[in-house]
Design a protein around this motif. Structure first.
Motif, PDB file in Angstrom:
ATOM      1  N   MET A  25      36.257  28.417  47.422  1.00  0.00           N
ATOM      2  CA  MET A  25      35.772  27.839  48.670  1.00  0.00           C
ATOM      3  C   MET A  25      34.495  28.508  49.180  1.00  0.00           C
ATOM      4  N   LYS A  26      34.057  29.563  48.508  1.00  0.00           N
ATOM      5  CA  LYS A  26      32.822  30.224  48.931  1.00  0.00           C
ATOM      6  C   LYS A  26      31.588  29.352  48.735  1.00  0.00           C
ATOM      7  N   ILE A  27      31.718  28.274  47.972  1.00  0.00           N
ATOM      8  CA  ILE A  27      30.579  27.381  47.800  1.00  0.00           C
ATOM      9  C   ILE A  27      30.306  26.562  49.067  1.00  0.00           C
ATOM     10  N   LEU A  28      31.250  26.546  49.998  1.00  0.00           N
ATOM     11  CA  LEU A  28      31.081  25.774  51.229  1.00  0.00           C
ATOM     12  C   LEU A  28      30.258  26.542  52.255  1.00  0.00           C
ATOM     13  N   PRO A  30      29.652  28.360  55.785  1.00  0.00           N
ATOM     14  CA  PRO A  30      30.637  29.226  56.444  1.00  0.00           C
ATOM     15  C   PRO A  30      31.645  28.498  57.339  1.00  0.00           C
ATOM     16  N   ALA A  31      31.195  27.560  58.169  1.00  0.00           N
ATOM     17  CA  ALA A  31      32.122  26.894  59.087  1.00  0.00           C
ATOM     18  C   ALA A  31      33.158  26.068  58.324  1.00  0.00           C
ATOM     19  N   ARG A  32      32.721  25.356  57.304  1.00  0.00           N
ATOM     20  CA  ARG A  32      33.648  24.556  56.498  1.00  0.00           C
ATOM     21  C   ARG A  32      34.570  25.465  55.676  1.00  0.00           C
ATOM     22  N   ARG A  33      34.019  26.539  55.151  1.00  0.00           N
ATOM     23  CA  ARG A  33      34.832  27.498  54.392  1.00  0.00           C
ATOM     24  C   ARG A  33      35.935  28.075  55.284  1.00  0.00           C
ATOM     25  N   ASP A  34      35.601  28.464  56.515  1.00  0.00           N
ATOM     26  CA  ASP A  34      36.602  29.036  57.414  1.00  0.00           C
ATOM     27  C   ASP A  34      37.685  28.012  57.753  1.00  0.00           C
ATOM     28  N   ALA A  35      37.284  26.750  57.900  1.00  0.00           N
ATOM     29  CA  ALA A  35      38.268  25.700  58.167  1.00  0.00           C
ATOM     30  C   ALA A  35      39.222  25.548  56.984  1.00  0.00           C
ATOM     31  N   MET A  36      38.684  25.611  55.762  1.00  0.00           N
ATOM     32  CA  MET A  36      39.538  25.509  54.577  1.00  0.00           C
ATOM     33  C   MET A  36      40.455  26.721  54.459  1.00  0.00           C
ATOM     34  N   TYR A  37      39.955  27.900  54.801  1.00  0.00           N
ATOM     35  CA  TYR A  37      40.819  29.080  54.784  1.00  0.00           C
ATOM     36  C   TYR A  37      41.958  28.927  55.796  1.00  0.00           C
ATOM     37  N   ALA A  38      41.660  28.322  56.946  1.00  0.00           N
ATOM     38  CA  ALA A  38      42.707  28.102  57.950  1.00  0.00           C
ATOM     39  C   ALA A  38      43.772  27.154  57.418  1.00  0.00           C
ATOM     40  N   ILE A  39      43.343  26.085  56.756  1.00  0.00           N
ATOM     41  CA  ILE A  39      44.302  25.133  56.179  1.00  0.00           C
ATOM     42  C   ILE A  39      45.131  25.810  55.105  1.00  0.00           C
ATOM     43  N   TYR A  40      44.470  26.611  54.246  1.00  0.00           N
ATOM     44  CA  TYR A  40      45.216  27.328  53.213  1.00  0.00           C
ATOM     45  C   TYR A  40      46.218  28.295  53.835  1.00  0.00           C
ATOM     46  N   LYS A 233      27.772  15.818  47.287  1.00  0.00           N
ATOM     47  CA  LYS A 233      27.876  17.222  47.688  1.00  0.00           C
ATOM     48  C   LYS A 233      29.270  17.544  48.223  1.00  0.00           C
ATOM     49  N   ALA A 234      29.847  16.631  48.998  1.00  0.00           N
ATOM     50  CA  ALA A 234      31.169  16.872  49.578  1.00  0.00           C
ATOM     51  C   ALA A 234      32.255  16.959  48.516  1.00  0.00           C
ATOM     52  N   MET A 235      32.027  16.325  47.366  1.00  0.00           N
ATOM     53  CA  MET A 235      33.048  16.290  46.325  1.00  0.00           C
ATOM     54  C   MET A 235      32.999  17.485  45.381  1.00  0.00           C
ATOM     55  N   ARG A 236      32.002  18.360  45.522  1.00  0.00           N
ATOM     56  CA  ARG A 236      31.904  19.487  44.585  1.00  0.00           C
ATOM     57  C   ARG A 236      33.148  20.386  44.586  1.00  0.00           C
ATOM     58  N   PRO A 237      33.710  20.750  45.748  1.00  0.00           N
ATOM     59  CA  PRO A 237      34.936  21.559  45.695  1.00  0.00           C
ATOM     60  C   PRO A 237      36.078  20.836  44.990  1.00  0.00           C
ATOM     61  N   MET A 273      32.015  29.562  34.337  1.00  0.00           N
ATOM     62  CA  MET A 273      31.077  28.675  33.671  1.00  0.00           C
ATOM     63  C   MET A 273      31.153  27.262  34.259  1.00  0.00           C
ATOM     64  N   LEU A 274      32.373  26.788  34.478  1.00  0.00           N
ATOM     65  CA  LEU A 274      32.555  25.458  35.055  1.00  0.00           C
ATOM     66  C   LEU A 274      31.986  25.404  36.468  1.00  0.00           C
ATOM     67  N   ALA A 275      32.232  26.465  37.247  1.00  0.00           N
ATOM     68  CA  ALA A 275      31.711  26.505  38.622  1.00  0.00           C
ATOM     69  C   ALA A 275      30.186  26.485  38.622  1.00  0.00           C
ATOM     70  N   ALA A 276      29.580  27.259  37.727  1.00  0.00           N
ATOM     71  CA  ALA A 276      28.122  27.308  37.663  1.00  0.00           C
ATOM     72  C   ALA A 276      27.543  25.956  37.286  1.00  0.00           C
ATOM     73  N   ARG A 277      28.204  25.267  36.364  1.00  0.00           N
ATOM     74  CA  ARG A 277      27.729  23.953  35.930  1.00  0.00           C
ATOM     75  C   ARG A 277      27.775  22.949  37.084  1.00  0.00           C
ATOM     76  N   LEU A 278      28.861  22.987  37.849  1.00  0.00           N
ATOM     77  CA  LEU A 278      28.995  22.063  38.976  1.00  0.00           C
ATOM     78  C   LEU A 278      27.978  22.361  40.063  1.00  0.00           C
ATOM     79  N   LEU A 279      27.786  23.642  40.341  1.00  0.00           N
ATOM     80  CA  LEU A 279      26.820  24.020  41.377  1.00  0.00           C
ATOM     81  C   LEU A 279      25.396  23.646  40.974  1.00  0.00           C
ATOM     82  N   ALA A 280      25.119  23.767  39.689  1.00  0.00           N
ATOM     83  CA  ALA A 280      23.781  23.426  39.213  1.00  0.00           C
ATOM     84  C   ALA A 280      23.539  21.918  39.225  1.00  0.00           C
ATOM     85  N   GLY A 281      24.652  21.168  39.058  1.00  0.00           N
ATOM     86  CA  GLY A 281      24.507  19.714  39.001  1.00  0.00           C
ATOM     87  C   GLY A 281      24.343  19.071  40.333  1.00  0.00           C
TER      88      GLY A 281
END
Length: 281
Positions: A25-28, A30-40, A233-237, A273-281
């Motif tokens: 979730m660090k790819i999000l 900060p505000a969206r990441r914190d919201a996801m951490y709260a849900i988790y 962009k929203a679908m990357r996670p 490797m998969l994360a890097a590929r998605l972030l680059a795409g």
């Protein structure tokens, strides 16, 4: 505005869980990441209630009902009494996540809190997957930045694909706990026992698991088709989650679902490797 102390609390809870979710979730932003951490964090707490050994169902039900009341207070009165509920309140206000999805998650945990689930019907298994996985997805896609019907379809299908993969990965561990999440119809069709103590040595277990893997693959395909209609962009996670789980099906199939070979996992280097590929795409 979430206080730094509350943010630190939920972040540390997620980090301490030892899952890849914390880093994923660090790819999000900060505000969206914190919201996801709260849900988790919410999911982690209610899951721990359901899974706690040595407690009767009534006491677990009582604690889960208390969480239903906390969710009601968030939506009806904007009342929050803990770091988790305060950070959830911020997520509710910022991303319009839906009350019914939190309740569905609690209902799913309640299914696990009672008598062990053994060979559920396909309909019961689908309901379970919707509650414990797809409902989390419906909350998540809104935080990711897409609340469209297509995003809900991603949550519906991806949640089921992920949960069915979890079930296949954890057949041995679940059997040790007296549980079988494989569908009763498939077990009956292949003549496989519904006794957790004997299921791992059933000759036709791989055939059952193959059919469940096909269900998971169909859901991953549906999720990908729906992602094509969503905010990229929203679908990357969501893509990262699929990329971390779908390859496990291939590993399990190559092993012919031989659980004596141990629990399967994706090597850390491959996840990176998969994360890097998605972030680059």
């Amino acid at each position: 505005m979430i206080s730094p102390d509350d943010t630190a609390y939920v972040t540390n809870l997620v980090k301490a869980s030892g899952t890849s979710f914390y880093h994923g979730m660090k790819i999000l932003p900060p505000a969206r990441r914190d919201a996801m951490y709260a849900i988790y964090a919410f999911c982690r707490v209610v899951d721990d209630i359901a899974d706690e050994e040595g407690r009767d169902f009534t006491s677990k039900q009582s604690e889960l009902e208390a969480w239903r009341q906390r969710i009601a207070a968030l939506y009806e009165r904007a009342e929050a009494d803990s770091p988790i509920t305060r950070t959830l309140l911020s997520a509710i206000q910022d991303y319009q996540v839906r009350r019914e999805d939190f309740i569905a998650i609690i209902d799913g945990m309640e299914m696990d809190a009672g008598e062990p689930i053994i060979a559920p019907s396909l309909a019961e298994l689908d309901l379970y997957c919707d509650r414990v996985a797809s409902a989390v997805g419906r909350l998540s896609v809104r935080v990711f930045g897409d609340a469209s019907p297509a995003a809900d379809e991603v949550a519906h299908a991806l949640g089921r694909g992920l949960q069915l993969t979890n079930i296949l990965r954890d057949v041995a561990e679940d059997a040790e706990r007296g549980r079988i999440y494989l569908p009763g119809e498939f077990l009956a069709a292949e003549g496989v026992t519904t006794d957790p103590a004997r299921i791992l040595t059933a000759p036709a277990l791989p055939q059952v698991c193959t059919r469940v893997a096909e269900m998971a693959e169909q859901n991953f395909t549906r999720a990908n088709n729906a992602m094509a209609l969503c905010n990229t962009k929203a679908m990357r996670p969501a893509q990262m989650m699929e990329a971390s789980y779908r390859p496990l099906l291939d590993i399990l199939r190559r092993r012919n679902f031989d659980y004596a070979k141990g629990r399967v996992s994706l090597p850390k280097w491959k996840k990176l490797m998969l994360a890097a590929r998605l972030l680059a795409g």
